[in-house]
Design a protein around this motif. Sequence first.
Motif: not given
Length: 314
Positions: A190-197, A202-209, A256-269
């Motif tokens: 079970t692999d969650p992927v999250g998007l935070l802003q 208005l920067d966004c973070a894509v979070v991989f598990t 579709p939501r990433l188009s609304s982000c000023r900048r995009v980062i990714c995060v993961g452990h």
Amino acid sequence: STAGGEPQAKPLAKELVQEAWTFGAPATHTSPFYNKARADGCFGGLRCYTEDLKGVNKEIKQIDAAAINNFYPHMRTNTVVLRNEGDSLYEPCTAETGGHPDWPQRGGNVFEEWRLHQEDDYQSRLKTVKVGGKSMADEDIFKKAYIYSIFAWRSYETLREAKASFKKSEAANAGWRLVGYFVDVNGEDTDPVGLLQEESTLDCAVVFTGTNTFSELFTSLVSYKASYCGFNGVHVGYRNELWTLTGKYWQSYIKPRLSSCRRVICVGHSLGGALCELFAACANSGHVGNADFDRLAWEVGEPKLLPKDFADVQ
């Protein structure tokens, strides 16, 4: 196809991912991934791994086992080696050094230590990090790394648990909120992927598990080479995982939501950090027309605050 580790060619690609923040991440590619969107080839952000020095003369190194679990080099980015005593090592990425993608180095006195792979190991050291005898915990890059480490470890929790613990964390106080989420289920994985802003920027973070089942640990161990996103020599386990995660749920709930982000980062452990590295390399490759790139990439749009009460969670 390109090896991904060659000197930069002009013109530069469009930069879709501005920063990658990883914690105890395995490496992903036979040569250090270059950021094809920057002239120096460096990705923004920070690669963190933990290390303890043991022995009378501190000659023995114990290293977070995930950071050294294969023989590939890491991406070209700023790197910190977080130690529990004395000075940590910080290597900024430059065109010349690449932030030492060859670290950690193997050797007779170097030992893999899974006990250095946990949340407390990273967060306590980020809170007290010293470099060259000087406290660096209040430097922007380390303060951000601490906040993003909260993202990385909350991803292991259920959505309900994560929301509750996130609200009490320094990340919520910093103005971040959850604006996208899905769980990809494959067998026992079970692999969650999250998007935070972040509300203020208005920067966004894509979070991989990271690795949360035995079968995903196998993903980390299967390391023969494959092609992905126009690159040869990619770790096949991470290639397969990222390809799966950028499927139908990604298309519906994150992309579709990433188009609304000023900048995009990714995060993961752990495995999540490896996915973040591969994600950033592909997103910034400029390989338009490649099926993997087109599946993952998004159109940059006008930044706007995304709703946090999204109803289409999977």
